[in-house]
Design a protein around this motif. Structure first.
Motif, PDB file in Angstrom:
ATOM      1  N   MET A   1      41.674  37.957  53.818  1.00 37.42           N
ATOM      2  CA  MET A   1      42.227  38.445  52.445  1.00 37.42           C
ATOM      3  C   MET A   1      41.454  37.818  51.371  1.00 37.42           C
ATOM      4  SD  MET A   1      44.800  40.864  53.055  1.00 37.42           S
ATOM      5  CE  MET A   1      45.836  40.406  51.482  1.00 37.42           C
ATOM      6  N   PRO A   2      40.789  38.493  50.484  1.00 36.32           N
ATOM      7  CA  PRO A   2      40.387  37.796  49.260  1.00 36.32           C
ATOM      8  C   PRO A   2      41.480  36.993  48.481  1.00 36.32           C
ATOM      9  CG  PRO A   2      40.524  40.176  48.862  1.00 36.32           C
ATOM     10  CD  PRO A   2      40.947  40.010  50.258  1.00 36.32           C
ATOM     11  N   THR A   3      41.173  35.858  47.796  1.00 35.18           N
ATOM     12  CA  THR A   3      41.898  34.975  47.012  1.00 35.18           C
ATOM     13  C   THR A   3      41.558  34.904  45.633  1.00 35.18           C
ATOM     14  OG1 THR A   3      40.378  32.885  47.108  1.00 35.18           O
ATOM     15  CG2 THR A   3      42.114  33.528  48.922  1.00 35.18           C
ATOM     16  N   ILE A   4      42.406  34.326  44.794  1.00 29.76           N
ATOM     17  CA  ILE A   4      42.181  34.580  43.407  1.00 29.76           C
ATOM     18  C   ILE A   4      40.702  33.621  43.095  1.00 29.76           C
ATOM     19  CG2 ILE A   4      43.352  32.285  42.860  1.00 29.76           C
ATOM     20  CD1 ILE A   4      43.257  35.651  40.725  1.00 29.76           C
ATOM     21  N   LYS A   5      40.414  32.720  43.910  1.00 32.22           N
ATOM     22  CA  LYS A   5      39.244  32.017  43.699  1.00 32.22           C
ATOM     23  C   LYS A   5      38.182  33.004  43.812  1.00 32.22           C
ATOM     24  CE  LYS A   5      40.944  27.325  44.891  1.00 32.22           C
ATOM     25  NZ  LYS A   5      40.817  26.270  45.677  1.00 32.22           N
ATOM     26  N   ASP A   6      38.225  33.645  45.158  1.00 31.72           N
ATOM     27  CA  ASP A   6      37.107  34.879  45.222  1.00 31.72           C
ATOM     28  C   ASP A   6      36.906  35.773  44.125  1.00 31.72           C
ATOM     29  OD1 ASP A   6      36.868  33.654  47.926  1.00 31.72           O
ATOM     30  OD2 ASP A   6      38.409  35.072  48.848  1.00 31.72           O
ATOM     31  N   VAL A   7      37.992  36.103  43.374  1.00 29.21           N
ATOM     32  CA  VAL A   7      37.945  36.977  42.267  1.00 29.21           C
ATOM     33  C   VAL A   7      37.203  36.093  41.278  1.00 29.21           C
ATOM     34  CG1 VAL A   7      39.130  38.136  40.447  1.00 29.21           C
ATOM     35  CG2 VAL A   7      39.747  38.341  42.795  1.00 29.21           C
ATOM     36  N   ALA A   8      37.500  35.013  40.892  1.00 30.07           N
ATOM     37  CA  ALA A   8      37.092  34.169  39.774  1.00 30.07           C
ATOM     38  C   ALA A   8      35.769  33.848  39.984  1.00 30.07           C
ATOM     39  CB  ALA A   8      37.634  32.762  39.745  1.00 30.07           C
ATOM     40  N   LYS A   9      35.067  33.626  41.192  1.00 26.14           N
ATOM     41  CA  LYS A   9      33.453  33.457  41.601  1.00 26.14           C
ATOM     42  C   LYS A   9      32.876  34.702  41.297  1.00 26.14           C
ATOM     43  CE  LYS A   9      30.426  31.997  45.294  1.00 26.14           C
ATOM     44  NZ  LYS A   9      30.537  31.448  46.794  1.00 26.14           N
ATOM     45  N   ARG A  10      33.510  35.677  41.738  1.00 26.93           N
ATOM     46  CA  ARG A  10      32.626  37.172  41.937  1.00 26.93           C
ATOM     47  C   ARG A  10      32.543  37.504  40.098  1.00 26.93           C
ATOM     48  NH1 ARG A  10      32.037  42.368  44.365  1.00 26.93           N
ATOM     49  NH2 ARG A  10      32.135  40.760  46.272  1.00 26.93           N
ATOM     50  N   ALA A  11      33.562  37.083  39.365  1.00 26.40           N
ATOM     51  CA  ALA A  11      33.598  37.501  37.875  1.00 26.40           C
ATOM     52  C   ALA A  11      32.722  36.520  36.931  1.00 26.40           C
ATOM     53  CB  ALA A  11      34.860  37.566  37.486  1.00 26.40           C
ATOM     54  N   GLY A  12      32.719  35.234  37.774  1.00 25.77           N
ATOM     55  CA  GLY A  12      31.957  34.019  36.822  1.00 25.77           C
ATOM     56  C   GLY A  12      32.908  33.589  35.760  1.00 25.77           C
ATOM     57  N   VAL A  13      34.220  33.434  36.212  1.00 30.55           N
ATOM     58  CA  VAL A  13      35.111  32.670  35.414  1.00 30.55           C
ATOM     59  C   VAL A  13      35.898  31.765  36.245  1.00 30.55           C
ATOM     60  CG1 VAL A  13      35.318  34.843  33.959  1.00 30.55           C
ATOM     61  CG2 VAL A  13      36.904  34.401  35.861  1.00 30.55           C
ATOM     62  N   SER A  14      36.566  30.890  35.454  1.00 29.25           N
ATOM     63  CA  SER A  14      37.735  30.147  36.340  1.00 29.25           C
ATOM     64  C   SER A  14      38.595  30.709  36.861  1.00 29.25           C
ATOM     65  CB  SER A  14      38.272  28.932  35.351  1.00 29.25           C
ATOM     66  OG  SER A  14      38.970  29.571  34.564  1.00 29.25           O
ATOM     67  N   PRO A  15      39.494  29.925  37.897  1.00 31.47           N
ATOM     68  CA  PRO A  15      40.609  30.632  38.612  1.00 31.47           C
ATOM     69  C   PRO A  15      41.762  30.890  37.670  1.00 31.47           C
ATOM     70  CG  PRO A  15      39.618  29.098  40.104  1.00 31.47           C
ATOM     71  CD  PRO A  15      38.891  28.953  38.801  1.00 31.47           C
ATOM     72  N   THR A  16      41.903  29.841  36.606  1.00 33.33           N
ATOM     73  CA  THR A  16      42.837  30.227  35.799  1.00 33.33           C
ATOM     74  C   THR A  16      42.585  31.239  34.877  1.00 33.33           C
ATOM     75  OG1 THR A  16      43.203  27.658  35.456  1.00 33.33           O
ATOM     76  CG2 THR A  16      44.068  28.992  33.585  1.00 33.33           C
ATOM     77  N   THR A  17      41.518  31.451  34.341  1.00 33.61           N
ATOM     78  CA  THR A  17      41.111  32.720  33.620  1.00 33.61           C
ATOM     79  C   THR A  17      41.329  33.931  34.457  1.00 33.61           C
ATOM     80  OG1 THR A  17      39.279  31.508  32.380  1.00 33.61           O
ATOM     81  CG2 THR A  17      39.194  34.000  32.470  1.00 33.61           C
ATOM     82  N   ALA A  18      40.981  33.739  35.612  1.00 34.79           N
ATOM     83  CA  ALA A  18      41.286  35.062  36.680  1.00 34.79           C
ATOM     84  C   ALA A  18      42.679  35.328  36.744  1.00 34.79           C
ATOM     85  CB  ALA A  18      40.474  34.918  37.961  1.00 34.79           C
ATOM     86  N   LYS A  19      43.675  34.321  36.743  1.00 35.92           N
ATOM     87  CA  LYS A  19      44.931  34.582  36.629  1.00 35.92           C
ATOM     88  C   LYS A  19      45.573  35.048  35.497  1.00 35.92           C
ATOM     89  CE  LYS A  19      46.005  30.696  39.804  1.00 35.92           C
ATOM     90  NZ  LYS A  19      46.582  29.448  40.143  1.00 35.92           N
ATOM     91  N   ARG A  20      44.964  34.791  34.322  1.00 36.74           N
ATOM     92  CA  ARG A  20      45.327  35.191  33.189  1.00 36.74           C
ATOM     93  C   ARG A  20      45.056  36.737  32.809  1.00 36.74           C
ATOM     94  NH1 ARG A  20      43.423  30.379  29.318  1.00 36.74           N
ATOM     95  NH2 ARG A  20      45.297  29.109  29.374  1.00 36.74           N
ATOM     96  N   ALA A  21      44.273  36.962  33.500  1.00 31.23           N
ATOM     97  CA  ALA A  21      43.908  38.644  33.670  1.00 31.23           C
ATOM     98  C   ALA A  21      44.974  39.365  34.438  1.00 31.23           C
ATOM     99  CB  ALA A  21      42.496  38.689  34.409  1.00 31.23           C
TER     100      ALA A  21
END
Length: 338
Positions: free
Chosen positions: A1-21
């Motif tokens: 299962m992909p995690t929020i860290k995987d999303v952040a890495k793919r988007a080139g942002v921090s995990p905090t920014t990914a959560k804010r999305a």
């Protein structure tokens, strides 16, 4: 299962920014938000709400407790709450207490078990769960009561201005010439502290009208069955009322059924006024006069209030809203014969 860290890495942002999305998209620049959303779509990421709720102590979920899910008022309320909550980034779990405090308590326990952030509650009759609700509030759960609250409740509420609505309805019937007015409500039942039923005798006295003891009887059951039975009783009296005032749309349906069985015509033999404005009321002959509740506005205010309490971390905030009803005249009320 992909995690929020995987999303952040793919988007080139921090995990905090990914959560804010996910939870606070308005805080991100449009191009950043688009990159994160694209990464979420490509990875098929879905947030683990239970895990997030365990970390925070609550989920981005609200509990909604209604009296009767089949009642059009509550269906409209639930839909409006769900829509408004979705705009705020919250989901809604909807349950039904059947107007009973004893049925309500296990529902409140279940909602707390799911770690809801706040509860929108149409509290039940035959008792009170104020003690448990106060415990939930002390644990950070925001509580807002809607449509009804137990006397002495310390919580925020969003309500129709029931006393004003009853007075307006009685005055309307009085202007038509009615003096023998009966209320299809819970008059005299201490276990059902319904504001409209409590307001009716006060409204009659304020206008200087008689209150025959024969009319001051509570509904023998909730909703349509109770209004049906009470209408039969009242209209068989030696001096029956010339106007009936129903506490709810369900009560109006019960009264209509009883009047039809009794062979009585509306408004020639008896006028009928009701709270609530349902679509079927325009389809009967004659269409029913009604005091409409501002359901959409009630849902908006209640949802925005509970979200504000959650996000400000201030579950003890107390705000009281009282909204006016709207009298709709269609033809089911007319001057009494003679």
């Amino acid at each position: 299962m992909p995690t929020i860290k995987d999303v952040a890495k793919r988007a080139g942002v921090s995990p905090t920014t990914a959560k804010r999305a996910l939870y606070e998209p308005h805080l991100l620049a449009p191009e950043t938000l688009e990159r994160v959303r694209k990464a979420i779509e490509e990875l098929g990421y879905e947030p683990d709400l239970n895990a997030g709720g365990l970390r925070r102590g609550w989920n981005r979920t609200l509990g909604l407790v209604v009296g009767d899910i089949l009642e059009p008022f509550f269906a409209a309320l639930a839909r409006a709450v769900i829509q408004r909550a979705r705009e705020k980034g919250y989901g809604v779990i909807t349950v039904e207490n059947e107007y009973r405090a004893d049925h309500e308590l296990p529902l409140l326990r279940t909602l707390h078990g799911y770690r809801v952030a706040g509860i929108l509650l149409r509290s039940g009759f035959w008792g009170s769960n104020l003690g448990y609700l106060k415990r939930l509030q002390s644990r950070g759960v925001a509580v807002v009561e809607v449509d009804h609250f137990y006397p002495g409740s310390p919580f925020s509420h969003v309500m129709l201005d029931n006393e004003r609505g009853v007075l307006e309805g009685v005055r309307y019937l009085a202007e038509l010439g009615h003096r023998r007015i009966a209320f299809l409500g819970y008059i005299g039942n201490p276990e059902v502290p319904d504001e409209r039923s409590l307001a009716f005798p006060k409204a009659m006295r304020a206008l200087g009208f008689p209150l025959p003891e024969a009319y001051l009887r509570p509904l023998p059951a909730l909703g349509e069955p109770g209004a049906y039975a009470l209408t039969h009783e009242l209209m068989r009296l030696p001096e029956p009322p010339t106007a009936l005032f129903a506490v709810s749309g369900a009560g109006a349906a019960g009264a209509l059924r009883a009047l039809k069985e009794l062979g009585l015509r509306i408004p020639q033999d008896v006028s009928l006024l009701t709270f609530d404005n349902y679509s079927w009321m325009e389809l009967v002959d004659p269409p029913l006069d009604a005091i409409e509740q501002p359901v959409e506005e009630m849902a908006r205010l209640a949802t925005e209030l509970v979200v504000r309490m959650v996000e400000s971390r201030d579950p003890s905030l107390v705000v009281h809203y009282r909204l006016p009803g709207r009298l709709i005249r269609r033809g089911s009320c007319a001057p009494p014969r003679g």
